[in-house]
Scaffold this active site. Structure first.
Site, PDB file in Angstrom:
ATOM      1  N   PHE A 217      32.624 -17.322  12.410  1.00 51.72           N
ATOM      2  CA  PHE A 217      33.897 -15.743  12.008  1.00 51.72           C
ATOM      3  C   PHE A 217      33.219 -14.190  11.673  1.00 51.72           C
ATOM      4  O   PHE A 217      32.683 -14.285  10.890  1.00 51.72           O
ATOM      5  CB  PHE A 217      35.082 -16.518  11.056  1.00 51.72           C
ATOM      6  CG  PHE A 217      35.844 -17.604  11.710  1.00 51.72           C
ATOM      7  CD1 PHE A 217      36.560 -17.276  12.597  1.00 51.72           C
ATOM      8  CD2 PHE A 217      35.367 -18.793  11.103  1.00 51.72           C
ATOM      9  CE1 PHE A 217      37.933 -18.050  12.785  1.00 51.72           C
ATOM     10  CE2 PHE A 217      36.368 -19.707  11.980  1.00 51.72           C
ATOM     11  CZ  PHE A 217      37.329 -19.710  12.131  1.00 51.72           C
ATOM     12  N   ASP A 218      34.056 -13.732  12.218  1.00 48.57           N
ATOM     13  CA  ASP A 218      33.679 -12.445  12.423  1.00 48.57           C
ATOM     14  C   ASP A 218      35.191 -12.621  11.059  1.00 48.57           C
ATOM     15  O   ASP A 218      35.747 -13.125  10.886  1.00 48.57           O
ATOM     16  CB  ASP A 218      34.502 -10.992  13.016  1.00 48.57           C
ATOM     17  CG  ASP A 218      34.320  -9.998  12.348  1.00 48.57           C
ATOM     18  OD1 ASP A 218      33.866 -10.094  12.059  1.00 48.57           O
ATOM     19  OD2 ASP A 218      35.488  -9.493  12.834  1.00 48.57           O
TER      20      ASP A 218
END
Length: 235
Positions: A8-9
């Protein structure tokens, strides 16, 4: 299950960076005797910052250079006699305390208990660690990969090499990169040969020829993607 590892960013994917940035900037301007600074200079600052972040992704400047340069350029443009180094340090201190989640982020991560979850983010180590530690997601992620520590920023392959080494991942087909930036998250995943999911809640147009594996409007759509072996969910 198609994907076992989800990368995930952080900003504008799990955390609402727009709110955090606005609040931290306002507090900093107030500290420097400019109570209307946010209103007066926010648009100018965002344009300067946008260009510099693009240059960071291209490897033209470093993160530490970006931090000071954005305020140096801002103060120069508006003829403000403020020390950019001190202003940046104050801003980053406030930014690390501003924790605002994107709708659905906490529920999503709690639902994905069968997956390995990790963060891969461009940003300042102290700021990102502080925000994650103070959030409801503090114990969710197996590893937090931050560009300042890794020595590379998305979309460079180096940060993905670093992440795969930390996570001891051998099978690229089991990994999904999730983020809001086409040029950083999606291009980075494509460069590395892993599937990508573009979180695009504001229905932005994509006219730059970078094609994600999936495109979603809400984070909860990831649940279906993870459990679906087909790529027909792309919008």
């Amino acid at each position: 299950m198609k994907y076992k590892v989800l990368l995930f960013d952080v900003d504008d994917t799990l955390f609402d960076f727009g709110i955090s940035e606005k609040k931290a900037l306002n507090k900093t301007f107030v500290d420097f005797g400019l109570p209307t600074g946010l209103v007066d200079y926010e648009d100018s600052y965002k344009e300067i910052s946008r260009v510099l972040w693009e240059e960071l992704e291209q490897g033209i400047l470093t993160l530490s250079e970006l931090g000071v340069e954005r305020f140096r350029k801002l103060f120069l443009a508006h003829k403000l006699e403020i020390n950019a180094d001190i202003f940046n340090s104050t801003y980053l201190s406030y930014l690390g305390t501003e924790i605002h989640m994107v709708s659905g982020a906490v529920d999503l991560c709690n639902t994905l208990a069968d997956c390995r979850l990790a963060i891969i983010t461009n940003g300042f180590t102290d700021v990102q660690k502080s925000r994650i530690k103070g959030s409801p997601l503090c114990d969710i992620f197996e590893h937090t990969i931050i560009s300042e520590e890794a020595g590379f920023q998305k979309p460079a392959r180096g940060i993905f090499d670093y992440a795969f080494s930390k996570l001891q991942i051998a099978d690229k087909a089991s990994v999904l990169m999730i983020g809001d930036s086409v040029t950083s998250d999606i291009q980075g995943g494509i460069n590395y040969g892993i599937d990508t999911c573009w979180f695009n809640p504001h229905c932005k147009e994509n006219n730059i020829g970078i094609k994600p594996t999936y495109e979603i409007r809400e984070l909860t759509e990831i649940i279906k993607i993870v459990g679906n072996s087909k790529k027909s969910l792309t919008t």
